[in-house]
Design a protein around this motif. Structure first.
Motif, PDB file in Angstrom:
ATOM      1  N   SER A 157       6.870 -21.181 142.446  1.00 53.80           N
ATOM      2  CA  SER A 157       7.845 -21.788 143.503  1.00 53.80           C
ATOM      3  C   SER A 157       9.265 -21.674 142.636  1.00 53.80           C
ATOM      4  O   SER A 157      10.190 -21.454 143.191  1.00 53.80           O
ATOM      5  CB  SER A 157       7.328 -23.099 143.794  1.00 53.80           C
ATOM      6  OG  SER A 157       8.357 -23.827 144.180  1.00 53.80           O
ATOM      7  N   LEU A 158       9.224 -22.414 141.394  1.00 52.96           N
ATOM      8  CA  LEU A 158      10.531 -22.480 140.526  1.00 52.96           C
ATOM      9  C   LEU A 158      11.265 -21.186 140.454  1.00 52.96           C
ATOM     10  O   LEU A 158      12.339 -20.896 140.396  1.00 52.96           O
ATOM     11  CB  LEU A 158      10.286 -22.966 139.404  1.00 52.96           C
ATOM     12  CG  LEU A 158      10.045 -24.620 139.540  1.00 52.96           C
ATOM     13  CD1 LEU A 158       9.789 -25.241 138.125  1.00 52.96           C
ATOM     14  CD2 LEU A 158      11.310 -25.352 140.183  1.00 52.96           C
ATOM     15  N   SER A 159      10.400 -19.958 140.239  1.00 51.51           N
ATOM     16  CA  SER A 159      10.842 -18.629 139.869  1.00 51.51           C
ATOM     17  C   SER A 159      11.190 -17.917 141.193  1.00 51.51           C
ATOM     18  O   SER A 159      12.147 -17.170 141.156  1.00 51.51           O
ATOM     19  CB  SER A 159      10.082 -17.701 139.140  1.00 51.51           C
ATOM     20  OG  SER A 159       8.959 -18.604 138.531  1.00 51.51           O
ATOM     21  N   LEU A 160      10.241 -18.020 142.098  1.00 43.65           N
ATOM     22  CA  LEU A 160      10.525 -17.054 143.417  1.00 43.65           C
ATOM     23  C   LEU A 160      10.966 -17.425 144.681  1.00 43.65           C
ATOM     24  O   LEU A 160      11.455 -16.612 145.326  1.00 43.65           O
ATOM     25  CB  LEU A 160       8.963 -16.447 143.585  1.00 43.65           C
ATOM     26  CG  LEU A 160       8.385 -15.853 142.280  1.00 43.65           C
ATOM     27  CD1 LEU A 160       7.156 -15.065 142.832  1.00 43.65           C
ATOM     28  CD2 LEU A 160       9.266 -14.511 141.600  1.00 43.65           C
ATOM     29  N   LYS A 161      11.014 -18.789 144.765  1.00 41.98           N
ATOM     30  CA  LYS A 161      11.294 -19.465 146.006  1.00 41.98           C
ATOM     31  C   LYS A 161      12.745 -19.854 146.075  1.00 41.98           C
ATOM     32  O   LYS A 161      13.639 -20.217 145.164  1.00 41.98           O
ATOM     33  CB  LYS A 161      10.481 -20.499 146.512  1.00 41.98           C
ATOM     34  CG  LYS A 161       9.202 -20.109 146.645  1.00 41.98           C
ATOM     35  CD  LYS A 161       8.235 -21.062 147.335  1.00 41.98           C
ATOM     36  CE  LYS A 161       6.790 -20.772 147.333  1.00 41.98           C
ATOM     37  NZ  LYS A 161       6.426 -19.524 148.139  1.00 41.98           N
ATOM     38  N   ASP A 162      13.555 -20.087 147.488  1.00 46.11           N
ATOM     39  CA  ASP A 162      14.752 -20.367 147.650  1.00 46.11           C
ATOM     40  C   ASP A 162      14.595 -21.908 147.540  1.00 46.11           C
ATOM     41  O   ASP A 162      13.654 -22.633 147.561  1.00 46.11           O
ATOM     42  CB  ASP A 162      15.339 -19.882 148.937  1.00 46.11           C
ATOM     43  CG  ASP A 162      14.595 -20.295 149.977  1.00 46.11           C
ATOM     44  OD1 ASP A 162      13.536 -21.407 150.068  1.00 46.11           O
ATOM     45  OD2 ASP A 162      14.825 -19.863 151.068  1.00 46.11           O
ATOM     46  N   ALA A 163      15.645 -22.323 147.543  1.00 42.76           N
ATOM     47  CA  ALA A 163      15.756 -24.051 147.613  1.00 42.76           C
ATOM     48  C   ALA A 163      14.964 -24.697 148.609  1.00 42.76           C
ATOM     49  O   ALA A 163      14.172 -25.837 148.126  1.00 42.76           O
ATOM     50  CB  ALA A 163      17.485 -24.407 147.858  1.00 42.76           C
ATOM     51  N   ALA A 164      14.844 -24.481 149.896  1.00 39.84           N
ATOM     52  CA  ALA A 164      14.014 -24.870 150.784  1.00 39.84           C
ATOM     53  C   ALA A 164      12.449 -24.814 150.295  1.00 39.84           C
ATOM     54  O   ALA A 164      11.763 -25.894 150.534  1.00 39.84           O
ATOM     55  CB  ALA A 164      14.243 -24.278 152.029  1.00 39.84           C
TER      56      ALA A 164
END
Ligand code: CMP
Length: 241
Positions: A157-164
């Motif tokens: 999540s921390l490396s691949l996802k946007d803020a939402a």
């Protein structure tokens, strides 16, 4: 930071009640009564006030703790005193196993976020138990595997996802850790502070505020004071994982 507010009491003072509690703890659930009684006799019950530091990162690990009641947060801090919550643990969860197993210092600090009662087992007693009762070792490995899966999902999540996506992942993690399910909805009674959520999601407080408002507008979540309600947990999860 100091270790405050701890009071001690041998668990054997009320053997029957203690045996009942220990049997409900998943890592001890398959133990025979005689083994269980041994653990109960060597364990110590400790009470902590809300806000007490139970373990400090970098200390030597001398014991494992099982939570009888209350909630604790597992935190890492940087040199400027900023902290990130890695996990929140509650009743029947255990902590303190890592430094006992690898002999290194405590990997994180542990702080009581409500008043808490814990059951403490000394290192040598726990290591002996692992050797004597293989089912405890298997249950411990199962729980550690689950924690690794969670950590993997946090890294993704921390490396691949946007803020939402990152904020949603933090909300889902808190729902797993401290949420209660009511008719398909998940309620998180005491959402951590926005700054804590920001540190967990690797973002700013302003972004947390903006994304949570967006989630409310889209009908994914509701806020009542600092209680968050996820309207449809499965749908929310499928949208963001
Ligand atoms: P130990 O390193 O002995 O002391 C700190 C404890 O925090 C550690 O053992 C684990 O029990 C717990 N801990 C560390 N990291 C995590 C995590 N990511 N999730 C849940 N618990 C953790």
């Amino acid at each position: 930071m100091t270790t405050t507010g701890a009071t001690h009491q041998p668990l054997s003072s009320d053997l029957g009640e203690a045996m009942e509690f220990i049997r409900n703890v998943p890592i001890f659930s398959d133990i025979e009564s005689a083994e269980l009684a041994k653990i109960v006799r060597v364990g110590v019950r400790k009470k902590y006030k809300k806000g007490s530091i139970i373990l400090l990162e970098e200390e030597t690990g001398a014991a494992l703790f099982v939570i009888i009641s209350g909630k604790v947060k597992i935190v890492r801090t940087d040199d400027d005193g900023r902290e990130v919550i890695l996990s929140i643990l509650g009743e029947n969860d255990f902590f303190g196993e890592m430094s006992i197993l690898d002999g290194l210092s405590r990997s994180a600090s542990v702080v009581a976020i409500t008043k808490a009662e814990l059951f403490m087992i000394h290192r040598r007693d726990f290591l002996k138990l692992l050797q004597d009762v293989p089912s405890v070792a298997v249950s411990l490995l199962r729980e550690l595997t689950m924690r690794l899966r969670k950590a993997d999902s946090q890294i993704k999540s921390l490396s691949l996802k946007d803020a939402a996506g990152r904020v949603a992942n933090v909300i889902l993690q808190l729902a797993d850790d401290i949420g209660t399910i009511r008719k398909g909805r998940v309620e998180i009674d005491e959402l951590p502070l926005q700054q804590d959520l920001a540190n967990m999601a690797g973002t700013s407080r302003e972004t947390i505020s903006r994304v949570v408002h967006m989630f409310i507008k889209k009908g994914h979540v509701d806020m009542h004071g600092n209680k968050m309600i996820i309207q449809d947990y499965e749908k929310f999860k499928s949208l963001f994982t």
